[in-house]
Design an enzyme around this catalytic site. Structure first.
Site, PDB file in Angstrom:
ATOM      1  N   ASN A 226       0.964  -1.354  -0.009  1.00 21.91           N
ATOM      2  CA  ASN A 226      -0.017  -0.102  -0.012  1.00 21.91           C
ATOM      3  C   ASN A 226       0.948   1.281   0.031  1.00 21.91           C
ATOM      4  O   ASN A 226       2.174   0.962   0.032  1.00 21.91           O
ATOM      5  CB  ASN A 226      -0.983   0.213   1.064  1.00 21.91           C
ATOM      6  CG  ASN A 226      -0.166  -0.150   2.395  1.00 21.91           C
ATOM      7  OD1 ASN A 226       0.688   0.749   2.759  1.00 21.91           O
ATOM      8  ND2 ASN A 226      -0.400  -1.293   3.405  1.00 21.91           N
TER       9      ASN A 226
ATOM     10  N   ASP B   7      -3.779  -6.519   4.844  1.00 20.53           N
ATOM     11  CA  ASP B   7      -4.634  -7.448   5.485  1.00 20.53           C
ATOM     12  C   ASP B   7      -4.752  -8.981   4.941  1.00 20.53           C
ATOM     13  O   ASP B   7      -4.783  -9.734   5.617  1.00 20.53           O
ATOM     14  CB  ASP B   7      -6.103  -6.659   5.354  1.00 20.53           C
ATOM     15  CG  ASP B   7      -6.440  -5.433   5.984  1.00 20.53           C
ATOM     16  OD1 ASP B   7      -5.863  -5.478   7.163  1.00 20.53           O
ATOM     17  OD2 ASP B   7      -6.827  -4.777   5.319  1.00 20.53           O
TER      18      ASP B   7
ATOM     19  N   LYS C  39       9.567 -16.446 -10.933  1.00 16.53           N
ATOM     20  CA  LYS C  39       8.504 -15.433 -11.399  1.00 16.53           C
ATOM     21  C   LYS C  39       7.501 -16.030 -12.295  1.00 16.53           C
ATOM     22  O   LYS C  39       7.808 -16.835 -13.431  1.00 16.53           O
ATOM     23  CB  LYS C  39       9.488 -14.498 -12.453  1.00 16.53           C
ATOM     24  CG  LYS C  39       8.654 -13.473 -12.887  1.00 16.53           C
ATOM     25  CD  LYS C  39       9.451 -12.492 -13.800  1.00 16.53           C
ATOM     26  CE  LYS C  39       8.622 -11.640 -14.690  1.00 16.53           C
ATOM     27  NZ  LYS C  39       9.044 -10.776 -15.764  1.00 16.53           N
TER      28      LYS C  39
ATOM     29  N   PRO D  91      -1.854 -12.138  10.176  1.00 20.37           N
ATOM     30  CA  PRO D  91      -2.336 -11.828  11.525  1.00 20.37           C
ATOM     31  C   PRO D  91      -2.576 -10.360  11.725  1.00 20.37           C
ATOM     32  O   PRO D  91      -1.957  -9.678  11.202  1.00 20.37           O
ATOM     33  CB  PRO D  91      -0.841 -12.579  12.242  1.00 20.37           C
ATOM     34  CG  PRO D  91       0.165 -12.223  11.076  1.00 20.37           C
ATOM     35  CD  PRO D  91      -0.653 -12.386   9.923  1.00 20.37           C
ATOM     36  N   ASP D  92      -3.337 -10.361  12.738  1.00 17.58           N
ATOM     37  CA  ASP D  92      -3.691  -8.729  13.336  1.00 17.58           C
ATOM     38  C   ASP D  92      -2.703  -8.523  14.443  1.00 17.58           C
ATOM     39  O   ASP D  92      -2.897  -9.000  15.283  1.00 17.58           O
ATOM     40  CB  ASP D  92      -5.048  -8.621  13.779  1.00 17.58           C
ATOM     41  CG  ASP D  92      -5.386  -7.126  13.909  1.00 17.58           C
ATOM     42  OD1 ASP D  92      -4.556  -6.452  14.494  1.00 17.58           O
ATOM     43  OD2 ASP D  92      -6.596  -6.667  13.307  1.00 17.58           O
ATOM     44  N   ILE D  93      -1.739  -7.734  14.104  1.00 11.69           N
ATOM     45  CA  ILE D  93      -0.713  -7.324  15.241  1.00 11.69           C
ATOM     46  C   ILE D  93      -1.065  -6.649  16.256  1.00 11.69           C
ATOM     47  O   ILE D  93      -1.047  -6.872  17.649  1.00 11.69           O
ATOM     48  CB  ILE D  93       0.724  -6.745  14.317  1.00 11.69           C
ATOM     49  CG1 ILE D  93       1.007  -7.392  13.460  1.00 11.69           C
ATOM     50  CG2 ILE D  93       1.544  -6.475  15.357  1.00 11.69           C
ATOM     51  CD1 ILE D  93       1.933  -6.774  12.339  1.00 11.69           C
TER      52      ILE D  93
ATOM     53  N   PHE E 231      -4.168   2.697  15.134  1.00  6.23           N
ATOM     54  CA  PHE E 231      -4.481   3.796  14.125  1.00  6.23           C
ATOM     55  C   PHE E 231      -5.459   3.201  13.179  1.00  6.23           C
ATOM     56  O   PHE E 231      -5.672   2.068  13.004  1.00  6.23           O
ATOM     57  CB  PHE E 231      -3.225   4.107  13.405  1.00  6.23           C
ATOM     58  CG  PHE E 231      -2.092   5.181  14.002  1.00  6.23           C
ATOM     59  CD1 PHE E 231      -1.682   5.073  15.106  1.00  6.23           C
ATOM     60  CD2 PHE E 231      -2.342   6.425  13.318  1.00  6.23           C
ATOM     61  CE1 PHE E 231      -1.028   5.973  15.624  1.00  6.23           C
ATOM     62  CE2 PHE E 231      -1.629   7.467  13.962  1.00  6.23           C
ATOM     63  CZ  PHE E 231      -0.864   7.057  15.193  1.00  6.23           C
TER      64      PHE E 231
ATOM     65  N   LYS F 136     -13.526   0.215  16.353  1.00 10.50           N
ATOM     66  CA  LYS F 136     -12.343  -0.696  15.952  1.00 10.50           C
ATOM     67  C   LYS F 136     -11.570  -0.773  17.298  1.00 10.50           C
ATOM     68  O   LYS F 136     -10.786  -1.804  17.555  1.00 10.50           O
ATOM     69  CB  LYS F 136     -11.549   0.278  14.923  1.00 10.50           C
ATOM     70  CG  LYS F 136     -10.401  -0.581  14.408  1.00 10.50           C
ATOM     71  CD  LYS F 136      -9.561   0.080  12.989  1.00 10.50           C
ATOM     72  CE  LYS F 136     -10.546   0.033  12.255  1.00 10.50           C
ATOM     73  NZ  LYS F 136      -9.904   0.424  10.715  1.00 10.50           N
TER      74      LYS F 136
ATOM     75  N   LYS G 203     -10.382  -4.328  18.503  1.00  6.33           N
ATOM     76  CA  LYS G 203      -8.914  -4.644  18.635  1.00  6.33           C
ATOM     77  C   LYS G 203      -8.541  -4.954  20.072  1.00  6.33           C
ATOM     78  O   LYS G 203      -7.600  -5.605  20.180  1.00  6.33           O
ATOM     79  CB  LYS G 203      -8.303  -3.501  17.942  1.00  6.33           C
ATOM     80  CG  LYS G 203      -8.578  -3.227  16.444  1.00  6.33           C
ATOM     81  CD  LYS G 203      -7.589  -4.034  15.543  1.00  6.33           C
ATOM     82  CE  LYS G 203      -7.895  -3.599  14.006  1.00  6.33           C
ATOM     83  NZ  LYS G 203      -6.860  -4.428  13.190  1.00  6.33           N
TER      84      LYS G 203
HETATM   85  O1  C5P Z   1      -8.127  -3.273  10.780  1.00  7.81           O
HETATM   86  P1  C5P Z   1      -7.497  -1.826  10.322  1.00  7.81           P
HETATM   87  O2  C5P Z   1      -6.319  -2.389   9.410  1.00  7.81           O
HETATM   88  O3  C5P Z   1      -8.212  -0.719   9.995  1.00  7.81           O
HETATM   89  O4  C5P Z   1      -6.900  -1.378  11.719  1.00  7.81           O
HETATM   90  C1  C5P Z   1      -5.697  -0.549  11.845  1.00  7.81           C
HETATM   91  C2  C5P Z   1      -4.828  -0.684  13.002  1.00  7.81           C
HETATM   92  O5  C5P Z   1      -4.552  -1.998  13.007  1.00  7.81           O
HETATM   93  C3  C5P Z   1      -3.545  -0.011  12.895  1.00  7.81           C
HETATM   94  O6  C5P Z   1      -3.270   0.310  14.075  1.00  7.81           O
HETATM   95  C4  C5P Z   1      -2.690  -1.031  12.192  1.00  7.81           C
HETATM   96  O7  C5P Z   1      -1.247  -1.115  12.555  1.00  7.81           O
HETATM   97  C5  C5P Z   1      -3.539  -2.198  12.924  1.00  7.81           C
HETATM   98  N1  C5P Z   1      -3.243  -3.835  12.049  1.00  7.81           N
HETATM   99  C6  C5P Z   1      -2.300  -4.622  12.544  1.00  7.81           C
HETATM  100  N2  C5P Z   1      -2.262  -5.736  11.955  1.00  7.81           N
HETATM  101  C7  C5P Z   1      -3.127  -5.916  10.841  1.00  7.81           C
HETATM  102  C8  C5P Z   1      -3.995  -4.852  10.278  1.00  7.81           C
HETATM  103  C9  C5P Z   1      -3.974  -3.905  10.981  1.00  7.81           C
HETATM  104  O8  C5P Z   1      -1.585  -4.281  13.685  1.00  7.81           O
HETATM  105  N3  C5P Z   1      -2.994  -7.111  10.106  1.00  7.81           N
END
Ligand code: C5P
Length: 402
Positions: free
Chosen positions: A216, A284, A294, A311-313, A331, A345, A349
């Site tokens: 991105n 995501d 390639k 994974p969602d960190i 954020f 959110k 989270k």
């Molecule tokens: O779910 P979304 O991407 O909108 O959430 C944004 C927040 O979640 C940010 O703080 C981003 O750094 C964190 N995030 C994360 N891991 C992911 C997706 C988002 O830590 N896979």
């Protein structure tokens, strides 16, 4: 050197320290172009200023050769910051009143860049009501003033009026070049001494094959600015960053990663932390398989791109049973109903605060940001600030909470 200052050396005995300043800046990768006023040239020579800066030294507005090579307007725009060191009472009085009767003062009036004055004069001249009025006017006009320091002076008197030391001026210059519009954070106390801050920044890259990836537009600017400001308040900072093209802030422990999975591992390895600020724009999804060669075009139609969730960190660290940072800040980049989506959110989270920004404008990659800080009690909307100033405000809020 990717940053350049225009240094105006005006006539004071401290002019010799301006030569040291050129050296210090060059060691820090900042180039200097010099204007030497007539008074300045009584104390240091164009030859020494030119040898140290490695550039033409400009002196007289009416020098045809100089004016033909680089007009005074162009000169005033050719730098990222204009620094007047030493700044005499005279040059500040002229600048405060818009008097432009030589190259230095014409440049000060014509510039579109921020100006930093480094006063140096006798203590009585410094304390004179006229000088103090002029300083106030310059401050109100948006100029930065550093010093003067107190101490023994060349004229034999003792008091406030000594020019700041080159290393301190260089710190202030770096601070201003980083986007700060005040020098407050440089001078302030260090409330985060002994604390560890973990910050993520930038995008992640998810490989499709050895040459292609999903990512991105995140520039990393906001996360880097937050890391720098937490460090300025005394914190030990670990900055886990995806690929970006900006330099790591000095004194911050930078851990470079590519993928979301690597970013999570690096964050886990960096714990324990007192605060976790999750600024990274983590991808995501990632391709569920990464081709090891390639992928060739047109062999069997379009290649399938099957994704799986990363994974969602933020969520992972927010929900740690053991070792959860005391304060977790997420954020949220939103384009509509910013505050409402961000509050939802925060709960989803499990973090303590969410900083929401409206990314419908030029926030991604831009230099400004309008933050809404949301906690359990409600939302606080901050004005549009430079990313550096917004970061400073957030770092101070974090320090208050910790
Ligand atoms: O779910 P979304 O991407 O909108 O959430 C944004 C927040 O979640 C940010 O703080 C981003 O750094 C964190 N995030 C994360 N891991 C992911 C997706 C988002 O830590 N896979």
């Amino acid at each position: 050197m990717d940053k350049r200052i225009l240094l105006i050396i005006s006539g004071g005995i401290a002019a010799y320290k301006a030569l040291f300043l050129i050296r210090v800046l060059s060691k820090r990768g900042i180039a200097t172009r010099v204007i030497l006023t007539r008074g300045g040239a009584e104390f240091v020579t164009p030859l020494s200023a030119g040898a140290l800066s490695g550039d033409t030294v400009y002196g007289d507005l009416w020098n045809l050769t100089d004016e033909a090579e680089m007009g005074h307007i162009e000169l005033s725009r050719s730098a990222d910051l204009v620094v007047v060191a030493p700044a005499t009472a005279d040059i500040m009085a002229k600048a405060a009143h818009g008097i432009a009767n030589d190259l230095a003062t014409t440049t000060l009036l014509a510039t579109d860049k921020r100006v930093m004055f480094v006063p140096a004069m006798n203590v009585r001249m410094w304390e004179a009501p006229a000088t103090q009025r002029n300083i106030e006017t310059l401050r109100q006009d948006g100029s930065l003033i550093i010093g003067p320091d107190a101490g023994a002076m060349a004229c034999g008197e003792f008091g406030e009026g000594r020019m700041s030391e080159p290393e301190d001026i260089a710190d202030a210059i770096e601070h201003a070049l980083a986007g700060h519009t005040t020098l407050d954070a440089l001078r302030g106390p260090k409330p985060l001494l002994g604390k560890h801050a973990l910050v993520t920044a930038g995008p992640t890259r998810e490989a499709i094959d050895p040459v292609r990836y999903l990512s991105n537009h995140s520039s990393g600017k906001q996360g880097y600015a937050i890391a720098k400001n937490l460090q300025a308040l005394g914190a030990k900072v670990t900055l886990v960053s995806g690929p970006v093209s900006i330099d790591a802030p000095l004194g911050v422990n930078l851990v470079k990663v590519e993928t979301a999975q690597d970013m999570l591992s690096a964050c886990q390895a960096a714990l324990p932390a007192d605060v976790f600020v999750s600024v990274a724009a983590v991808a995501d999804w990632r391709p569920s398989v990464t081709a090891d060669k390639k992928i060739k075009k047109g062999q069997s139609g379009l290649p399938p791109l099957i994704l799986e969730e990363n994974p969602d960190i933020l969520k992972t660290l927010s929900n740690l049973k053991v070792g959860r940072p005391k304060l977790v800040v997420g954020f949220a980049a939103e384009t509509n109903d910013v505050a409402a989506h961000a509050q939802a959110k925060r709960l989803k989270k499990g973090c303590d605060w969410i900083v929401a920004n409206d990314v419908s404008g030029d926030v991604m990659g831009g230099d400004h940001n309008t933050m809404i800080v949301i906690d359990a009690k409600g939302a606080e909307t901050w004005p549009r600030l430079t990313k550096m100033d917004a970061a400073q405000k957030l770092a101070l809020k974090i320090a208050e909470r910790l």
